[in-house]
Every structure is written in structure tokens, then in C-alpha cells.
Design an enzyme around this catalytic site. Structure first.
Site, PDB file in Angstrom:
ATOM      1  N   GLY A 135       0.838  -1.207   0.000  1.00 43.94           N
ATOM      2  CA  GLY A 135       0.000   0.000   0.000  1.00 43.94           C
ATOM      3  C   GLY A 135       0.869   1.251   0.000  1.00 43.94           C
ATOM      4  O   GLY A 135       1.903   1.280   0.664  1.00 43.94           O
TER       5      GLY A 135
ATOM      6  N   ARG B 140       0.863  -4.797  -5.016  1.00 44.62           N
ATOM      7  CA  ARG B 140       1.038  -5.948  -4.124  1.00 44.62           C
ATOM      8  C   ARG B 140       1.269  -7.128  -5.052  1.00 44.62           C
ATOM      9  O   ARG B 140       0.384  -7.494  -5.824  1.00 44.62           O
ATOM     10  CB  ARG B 140      -0.218  -6.180  -3.283  1.00 44.62           C
TER      11      ARG B 140
ATOM     12  N   GLY C  48       6.145  -2.646   3.537  1.00 42.30           N
ATOM     13  CA  GLY C  48       5.872  -3.287   4.821  1.00 42.30           C
ATOM     14  C   GLY C  48       6.527  -4.662   4.924  1.00 42.30           C
ATOM     15  O   GLY C  48       7.385  -5.016   4.106  1.00 42.30           O
ATOM     16  N   ASP C  49       6.099  -5.428   5.907  1.00 41.45           N
ATOM     17  CA  ASP C  49       6.700  -6.742   6.167  1.00 41.45           C
ATOM     18  C   ASP C  49       6.711  -7.654   4.936  1.00 41.45           C
ATOM     19  O   ASP C  49       7.693  -8.340   4.675  1.00 41.45           O
ATOM     20  CB  ASP C  49       5.926  -7.460   7.289  1.00 41.45           C
TER      21      ASP C  49
ATOM     22  N   THR D  98       4.400   2.231   5.631  1.00 41.94           N
ATOM     23  CA  THR D  98       2.994   1.810   5.703  1.00 41.94           C
ATOM     24  C   THR D  98       2.260   2.727   6.671  1.00 41.94           C
ATOM     25  O   THR D  98       2.812   3.095   7.709  1.00 41.94           O
ATOM     26  CB  THR D  98       2.830   0.345   6.170  1.00 41.94           C
TER      27      THR D  98
ATOM     28  N   ASP E 291      -0.026   1.808   8.471  1.00 42.85           N
ATOM     29  CA  ASP E 291      -0.571   0.982   9.554  1.00 42.85           C
ATOM     30  C   ASP E 291       0.287   0.942  10.822  1.00 42.85           C
ATOM     31  O   ASP E 291      -0.201   0.490  11.861  1.00 42.85           O
ATOM     32  CB  ASP E 291      -0.762  -0.464   9.072  1.00 42.85           C
TER      33      ASP E 291
ATOM     34  N   ASP F  71       2.450  -1.140  11.501  1.00 43.07           N
ATOM     35  CA  ASP F  71       2.458  -2.533  11.979  1.00 43.07           C
ATOM     36  C   ASP F  71       3.755  -3.274  11.624  1.00 43.07           C
ATOM     37  O   ASP F  71       3.715  -4.414  11.183  1.00 43.07           O
ATOM     38  CB  ASP F  71       1.229  -3.281  11.438  1.00 43.07           C
TER      39      ASP F  71
ATOM     40  N   ARG G 211      -6.410  -3.298   8.575  1.00 44.23           N
ATOM     41  CA  ARG G 211      -7.063  -4.605   8.468  1.00 44.23           C
ATOM     42  C   ARG G 211      -6.631  -5.492   9.624  1.00 44.23           C
ATOM     43  O   ARG G 211      -7.442  -6.108  10.276  1.00 44.23           O
ATOM     44  CB  ARG G 211      -6.678  -5.243   7.128  1.00 44.23           C
TER      45      ARG G 211
ATOM     46  N   HIS H 148     -23.208  13.049  22.088  1.00 43.05           N
ATOM     47  CA  HIS H 148     -22.846  12.182  20.957  1.00 43.05           C
ATOM     48  C   HIS H 148     -22.181  10.938  21.526  1.00 43.05           C
ATOM     49  O   HIS H 148     -21.915  10.857  22.731  1.00 43.05           O
ATOM     50  CB  HIS H 148     -21.903  12.893  19.983  1.00 43.05           C
TER      51      HIS H 148
ATOM     52  N   ARG I  79      -4.940   7.376   2.991  1.00 49.27           N
ATOM     53  CA  ARG I  79      -3.643   7.007   2.408  1.00 49.27           C
ATOM     54  C   ARG I  79      -3.047   8.131   1.563  1.00 49.27           C
ATOM     55  O   ARG I  79      -1.880   8.036   1.166  1.00 49.27           O
ATOM     56  CB  ARG I  79      -3.800   5.745   1.558  1.00 49.27           C
TER      57      ARG I  79
HETATM   58  O1  F6P Z   1      -1.615  -1.454   4.506  1.00 50.05           O
HETATM   59  C1  F6P Z   1      -2.231  -0.228   4.300  1.00 50.05           C
HETATM   60  C2  F6P Z   1      -3.704  -0.371   4.126  1.00 50.05           C
HETATM   61  O2  F6P Z   1      -4.252   0.903   3.839  1.00 50.05           O
HETATM   62  C3  F6P Z   1      -4.447  -1.020   5.278  1.00 50.05           C
HETATM   63  O3  F6P Z   1      -4.743  -0.139   6.339  1.00 50.05           O
HETATM   64  C4  F6P Z   1      -5.672  -1.515   4.589  1.00 50.05           C
HETATM   65  O4  F6P Z   1      -6.222  -2.591   5.279  1.00 50.05           O
HETATM   66  C5  F6P Z   1      -5.159  -1.939   3.239  1.00 50.05           C
HETATM   67  O5  F6P Z   1      -3.984  -1.204   3.017  1.00 50.05           O
HETATM   68  C6  F6P Z   1      -6.115  -1.713   2.111  1.00 50.05           C
HETATM   69  O6  F6P Z   1      -5.567  -2.217   0.949  1.00 50.05           O
HETATM   70  P1  F6P Z   1      -6.093  -1.872  -0.507  1.00 50.05           P
HETATM   71  O7  F6P Z   1      -5.730  -0.442  -0.800  1.00 50.05           O
HETATM   72  O8  F6P Z   1      -5.357  -2.824  -1.384  1.00 50.05           O
HETATM   73  O9  F6P Z   1      -7.557  -2.043  -0.488  1.00 50.05           O
END
Ligand code: F6P
Length: 319
Positions: free
Chosen positions: A11, A72, A102-103, A125, A127, A129, A171, A216, A253
Site C-alpha cells: 500500500g 502488491r 511493509g513486512d 505503511t 498501519d 504494523d 485490516r 454524541h 492514504r
Molecule cells: O496497509 C495499508 C492499508 O491501507 C491497510 O490499512 C488496509 O487494510 C489496506 O492497506 C487496504 O488495501 P487496498 O488499498 O489494497 O484495499
């Protein structure tokens, strides 16, 4: 190394351009040639490889996305495909590669290193993560984008005395949700790492909150938990409180990177080139305990990332 290739994989994340720019400019400063590999490992296999000079990265530090584009590439898990990738590197004279991702992307980098191409990973990334590092390129921008968007949803939620389920990206990782939960003062934070599926308890807390005069009720839900629309409908039905779901999605993003993302991404990109110039390979650049460091890729991939317990506990206490 003589010729350094650079690619972005997985991503995209704001700040990737700052990292690419730093790789290009630092490599040139050290007398190396630079080649840009487009669309991650998929572009490597398709030989989408371009020469880069200092002007190739002019005017890019403030831009979101990645000028090299990304993909990817599941195919790159196969041994014969990895061998083909290494062969293509050799054909184009690329003896060192910086992989920003990422990983999953680092696993590919590790394989290329085994096949004789010097590789360095740079964590990119939104995330956050990646276990070996406290910082990943793009998280700061993404979390600020999400925070601002959530503030806006909160305005209208309060005006209408509604409950809002706001889904943020992640995710498998709840870092964006956790940080926004604290930064936006949300009533609930639902993280993939912690979710107990007790939606009845949430419903109870909403009813109690209403009784106490809460105007809220903001629920920040990580993408990994999902079903935001269904959850909103369930809450409305059970509580009588009007409830809306908002999925922030890919807006998180994009956008111009924050100062932190520009500076850290620049540092990591330059650091990766320094490592290659020192003859290092199979390393990942990281930011750990306030310093830029590097780890062996295997060692980095074996580390486990966990949600910081103190942050998680205060996120509940501060409601
Ligand atoms: O890894 C980054 C990310 O934005 C995650 O937060 C998300 O789950 C995923 O990529 C979404 O992937 P795509 O853009 O392929 O739908």
C-alpha cells in the site's frame, strides 16, 4: 555497490516520495547511479525500470502517493519468480536495492539478498504494523488526516445528538484506531488486536451515556473489525439513538505528508543508501527508542508487534 535500484511496494503511504528522493539524492552524492523500479516487484518482473537523476525527484517531497507507483505482488513469493527478479536486477546492472514497504515487501527483499542482490528495507505503511520500528512512513500523515476527518464527523454528530461509528484503516492493525481514539476523545475504540465481540456491552454504555446527558457517542472502529454499517443499524435499533456509519477509506492514504513524515522518510532513505555504500545487505532501517538504527531482515521479521498496553488502558480511562 555501483547502481542502486529503488522501489515502493504494498500500500502506498504519504512520505514515500520523500524517501525515494532521499535515496536518489544520497546515492548521487556518493557517486552511485540510481534506477527507479516502477510498481514494486511486479514492475521489476515487467522490467519497468527507469534511470533517475537529481531532477527526477524535483518537486516531489510534498506530494502524497508514490511517484514510482506501487503494487502488491503475490507472485513474488515463488522461488523461481524471485530468481527471475534477481536476474533482471543483474541484467540492468542493479547491485543494490532499497525496498520501501511493509513486512511482506521485506520478505521479497530478503529473498533478493539471498540471491546476491544487496537489499535494504525501509518501513513504509500507514498501519505502523512493523515490529522492529516505532515509526513507519505515512502513519503520522494518515493518523492526522483521520483525526481531522473524525473531528468533522463529531461536529455533526453532536449537533444531531447521534452515535457515530467511524471506520478507520487497518485490516490487521489497530494503531490508527487507537491513536485517533485518544486524539479524538472517542467513547469506544475497537481494535482487531483486542476486540471481544461484546456489542451488547457497547449498547449498554451508549444507553448509560445518553442518560448522563452525552450529546454524541463516537465509536472508532478499525477496518479489521469492519461491519460498520451493520453495527450502526444494530445500535440504532437497540438504543433508539440515531446512528450513522462513516467509512473514511482511502482518503487516509493520500495527501501531502506531514513534516515528521518528510523528515523521517528522508532520513531513512538516506540511511538505507549509507548502509548499501558500507557494503551491508539484508537489513531494515528502523526508528527505535529515539534513534535511527538497522536490523537484520530475518531478525526484524521475527519480532512481534503488540498494542502498547498503557496507551490502550488510558484510552479507556480518559473517556
Ligand atoms: O496497509 C495499508 C492499508 O491501507 C491497510 O490499512 C488496509 O487494510 C489496506 O492497506 C487496504 O488495501 P487496498 O488499498 O489494497 O484495499
Amino acid at each position: 555497490v555501483q547502481t542502486i535500484g529503488v522501489l515502493t511496494s504494498g500500500g502506498d503511504a504519504p512520505g514515500m516520495n520523500a524517501a525515494i528522493r532521499a535515496v536518489v539524492r544520497q546515492a548521487l552524492a556518493k557517486g552511485k547511479k540510481v534506477k527507479g523500479i516502477k510498481k514494486g516487484y511486479a514492475g521489476l518482473l515487467a522490467e519497468e525500470i527507469i534511470d533517475m537523476d537529481a531532477t527526477s525527484v524535483s518537486d516531489t517531497i510534498s506530494r502524497g502517493g508514490t511517484i514510482l507507483q506501487t503494487a502488491r505482488c503475490l507472485e513474488f513469493k515463488e522461488a523461481e519468480v524471485q530468481a527471475k527478479g534477481a536476474e533482471i536486477c543483474r541484467k540492468h546492472g542493479i547491485d543494490g536495492i532499497v525496498v520501501i514497504g511493509g513486512d511482506g515487501s521485506f520478505q521479497g527483499a530478503q529473498k533478493l539478498a539471498r540471491l546476491g542482490i544487496n537489499t535494504i528495507g525501509v518501513p513504509g505503511t500507514i498501519d505502523l504494523d512493523i515490529a522492529c520500528t516505532d515509526y513507519t512512513i505515512g502513519f503520522d500523515t494518515a493518523v492526522n488526516t483521520a483525526m481531522e476527518a473524525i473531528d468533522k464527523v463529531r461536529d455533526t454528530s453532536t449537533s444531531h445528538e447521534r452515535c457515530s461509528v467511524i471506520e478507520v484503516m487497518g485490516r490487521g492493525a489497530g494503531y490508527i484506531a487507537l491513536w485517533c481514539g485518544i486524539a479524538n476523545g472517542s467513547e469506544e475504540i475497537l481494535l482487531p488486536e483486542k476486540y471481544d465481540h461484546d456489542e451488547e456491552a457497547i449498547i449498554k454504555r451508549i444507553i448509560e451515556g445518553r442518560k448522563k446527558g452525552k450529546e454524541h457517542y463516537i465509536i472508532i472502529n478499525a477496518e479489521g473489525i469492519g461491519h460498520s454499517q451493520e453495527l450502526a443499524e444494530k445500535i440504532e435499533k437497540a438504543t433508539g439513538v440515531e446512528t450513522r456509519a462513516t467509512i473514511l477509506g482511502h482518503m487516509q492514504r493520500g495527501g501531502s505528508p506531514t513534516c515528521k513524515d518528510r523528515v523521517y522518510a528522508s532520513t531513512m532513505g538516506a540511511y538505507a543508501v549509507d548502509l548499501l555504500c558500507e557494503g551491508k545487505s539484508n537489513r531494515v532501517v528502523a526508528y527505535k527508542n529515539g534513534e535511527f538504527v538497522d536490523y537484520d531482515i530475518e531478525e526484524a521479521l521475527a519480532m512481534q508487534k503488540t498494542i502498547p498496553e498503557y496507551l490502550y488502558s488510558i484510552s479507556k480511562d480518559l473517556v
